[in-house]
Write a protein that holds these residues in place. Structure first.
Motif, short mmCIF file in Angstrom:
data_model
loop_
_atom_site.label_atom_id
_atom_site.label_comp_id
_atom_site.label_asym_id
_atom_site.label_seq_id
_atom_site.Cartn_x
_atom_site.Cartn_y
_atom_site.Cartn_z
N LEU A 108 34.22 41.72 -10.40
CA LEU A 108 35.02 41.43 -11.59
C LEU A 108 36.43 42.00 -11.45
CD1 LEU A 108 35.37 40.40 -14.49
CD2 LEU A 108 34.43 42.59 -15.27
N VAL A 109 36.52 43.26 -11.04
CA VAL A 109 37.83 43.89 -10.88
C VAL A 109 38.64 43.17 -9.80
CG1 VAL A 109 39.01 46.00 -10.14
CG2 VAL A 109 37.11 46.13 -11.75
N ASN A 110 38.01 42.87 -8.67
CA ASN A 110 38.72 42.18 -7.59
C ASN A 110 39.21 40.81 -8.02
OD1 ASN A 110 38.68 44.14 -5.54
ND2 ASN A 110 36.58 43.61 -4.98
N SER A 111 38.48 40.12 -8.90
CA SER A 111 38.90 38.79 -9.36
C SER A 111 40.14 38.87 -10.24
CB SER A 111 37.77 38.10 -10.11
OG SER A 111 37.58 38.66 -11.40
N GLN A 112 40.43 40.05 -10.77
CA GLN A 112 41.57 40.21 -11.67
C GLN A 112 42.81 40.77 -10.97
OE1 GLN A 112 40.09 42.53 -14.96
NE2 GLN A 112 38.65 40.96 -15.55
N LYS A 157 47.02 39.39 -10.97
CA LYS A 157 47.37 38.54 -12.11
C LYS A 157 48.70 38.98 -12.71
CE LYS A 157 42.88 36.96 -13.68
NZ LYS A 157 41.98 36.84 -14.82
N GLU A 158 49.31 38.02 -13.41
CA GLU A 158 50.57 38.31 -14.09
C GLU A 158 50.30 38.45 -15.58
OE1 GLU A 158 54.84 36.15 -14.84
OE2 GLU A 158 53.94 36.02 -12.86
N TYR A 159 50.91 39.47 -16.20
CA TYR A 159 50.69 39.76 -17.60
C TYR A 159 52.02 39.73 -18.35
CZ TYR A 159 46.21 41.27 -15.84
OH TYR A 159 44.99 41.30 -15.22
N LYS A 185 49.00 49.71 0.01
CA LYS A 185 50.32 49.29 -0.47
C LYS A 185 50.55 47.79 -0.37
CE LYS A 185 51.82 53.53 -1.17
NZ LYS A 185 52.08 54.10 -2.43
N ASN A 186 49.69 47.07 0.34
CA ASN A 186 49.82 45.61 0.45
C ASN A 186 49.06 44.87 -0.64
OD1 ASN A 186 51.39 45.67 2.87
ND2 ASN A 186 49.53 46.12 4.01
N GLU A 187 48.27 45.60 -1.44
CA GLU A 187 47.45 44.97 -2.47
C GLU A 187 48.14 45.09 -3.83
OE1 GLU A 187 42.82 44.92 -3.14
OE2 GLU A 187 43.67 46.87 -3.70
N VAL A 188 48.39 43.93 -4.45
CA VAL A 188 49.02 43.92 -5.77
C VAL A 188 47.93 44.05 -6.83
CG1 VAL A 188 50.36 42.53 -7.41
CG2 VAL A 188 50.94 42.50 -4.97
N VAL A 189 48.06 45.07 -7.67
CA VAL A 189 47.12 45.27 -8.76
C VAL A 189 47.44 44.30 -9.89
CG1 VAL A 189 46.29 46.91 -10.50
CG2 VAL A 189 46.71 47.67 -8.16
N GLY A 190 48.72 44.19 -10.22
CA GLY A 190 49.15 43.28 -11.28
C GLY A 190 50.66 43.21 -11.36
N VAL A 191 51.14 42.21 -12.08
CA VAL A 191 52.57 42.00 -12.26
C VAL A 191 52.82 41.85 -13.76
CG1 VAL A 191 54.54 40.50 -11.73
CG2 VAL A 191 52.72 40.82 -10.04
N VAL A 192 53.76 42.61 -14.28
CA VAL A 192 54.08 42.54 -15.71
C VAL A 192 55.54 42.16 -15.90
CG1 VAL A 192 52.32 44.18 -16.46
CG2 VAL A 192 54.57 45.01 -15.85
N SER A 193 55.80 41.46 -16.99
CA SER A 193 57.18 41.12 -17.33
C SER A 193 57.92 42.38 -17.74
CB SER A 193 57.22 40.10 -18.47
OG SER A 193 56.81 38.84 -18.01
N LYS A 194 59.16 42.46 -17.33
CA LYS A 194 59.99 43.63 -17.63
C LYS A 194 60.85 43.32 -18.86
CE LYS A 194 63.25 46.76 -15.39
NZ LYS A 194 64.00 47.03 -14.15
#
Length: 78
Positions: free
Chosen positions: A27-31, A34-36, A59-68
């Motif tokens: 479940l965690v890996n599937s998320q 993602k962009e939030y 450092k090559n793994e993106v946990v998530g991307v958020v709008s600034k």
């Protein structure tokens, strides 16, 4: 006031605990990656500028991307 208590250790010699753990990891890996959007006053806002969060252990793994947020966006919260 709530008091702290230790949770019992998980017995990973039991198949059901191994399966539950693997499902949680899936479940965690599937998320990952993602962009939030920002949420201001209940409105979802996607901006052009982003903040990328990386896994500190990989450092090559993106946990998530958020709008600034820009300087103007907090005014929408009022």
């Amino acid at each position: 006031m709530l008091s702290y208590k230790h949770e019992p250790f998980t017995d990973f010699s039991k198949e059901e605990n191994i399966n539950a753990f693997n499902q949680a990891l899936d479940l965690v890996n599937s998320q990952l990656g993602k962009e939030y959007p920002l949420t201001i006053g209940g409105e979802k806002i996607i901006t052009d500028h982003k903040i990328t969060s990386f896994n500190p252990a990989n450092k090559n793994e993106v946990v998530g991307v958020v709008s600034k947020a820009s300087k103007d966006l907090p005014e929408k919260a009022n």
